[in-house]
Write a protein that holds these residues in place. Sequence first.
Motif, short mmCIF file in Angstrom:
data_model
loop_
_atom_site.label_atom_id
_atom_site.label_comp_id
_atom_site.label_asym_id
_atom_site.label_seq_id
_atom_site.Cartn_x
_atom_site.Cartn_y
_atom_site.Cartn_z
N CYS A 132 0.85 -1.19 0.00
CA CYS A 132 0.00 0.00 0.00
C CYS A 132 0.88 1.25 0.00
CB CYS A 132 -0.92 0.00 1.22
SG CYS A 132 -1.79 1.56 1.46
N CYS B 136 0.29 3.19 3.63
CA CYS B 136 0.62 2.64 4.95
C CYS B 136 1.54 1.43 4.87
CB CYS B 136 -0.64 2.27 5.72
SG CYS B 136 -1.41 0.74 5.11
N CYS C 239 -7.02 2.48 3.44
CA CYS C 239 -6.45 3.70 2.83
C CYS C 239 -7.25 4.09 1.58
CB CYS C 239 -4.98 3.48 2.47
SG CYS C 239 -3.92 3.31 3.92
#
Length: 255
Positions: free
Chosen positions: A153, A156, A178
């Motif tokens: 990701c 994160c 997210c």
Amino acid sequence: MQITTTGLVLREIKTGEADRILTVFTQDYGVITAIAKGSMRMKNKLFHATSLFCYSEFILYEGKSMYTVNEASVKEVFFGLRNRVEAVALAMYLAELTSTVSLERTDAKAQLKLLLNAFYFISENKRPLQYIKAVYELRTLSETGYMPDLVACKDCAQYEGGKFYFDLLEGYLLCQSCAIKRGKEPNLDPAALAAMRHIIFVEPAKLYAFTLPNLALMNLYLIVDGYTLNQIDKPLKTRDFLLSVLPNLINEETT
Ligand SMILES: [Zn+2]
């Protein structure tokens, strides 16, 4: 100057009485244009080896605007490509994609191997055509400067877990939470994400050594198709025809 090289005939245009102008993907010189004089005549010595999708050894003369085929001998014929219209359509699409992205390539040898491998799987009918299309597109894009960032990701650094959002324009990942924070709809199944990572990172010999349930395969197919459309400058001419003849994946048996 005379050169010898092996290559795959990607395209043929009939010209004159019995000549063909060929687009050949050669292992030493990348994509070249060559005229094969008289090769449309069945008795001509060039007839077989300069046919569409033939993999041949060529002896070529370098001319001002294009090469001339002096001699050619067949190394491999993909017979299974000739009987099914959808197989021919995919081969033509992959050929056009290759000519589009390979112009600036230096390592034509590896790309040619990749294409021959795809033709083998199409010809032997060993994988669904959507599978072969997705594998070839994603691997080719990755090796020609368009590799998506599939590590984790973007926000994160989460590596896996649940669905992800894959950005078809910029090629990055967002995990589910997210994605929601940014107002994006997760579009990538865990199995399809694992397949994409496999396609990008695995050694060439194991490229086709994965299986997917059909729903995940459909997801992979659509994501890679969308990503490919966004990375290349203009849609490929062979794409519409291919899409019109591809069999329905959901009704096919899983391999
Ligand atoms: Zn995240």
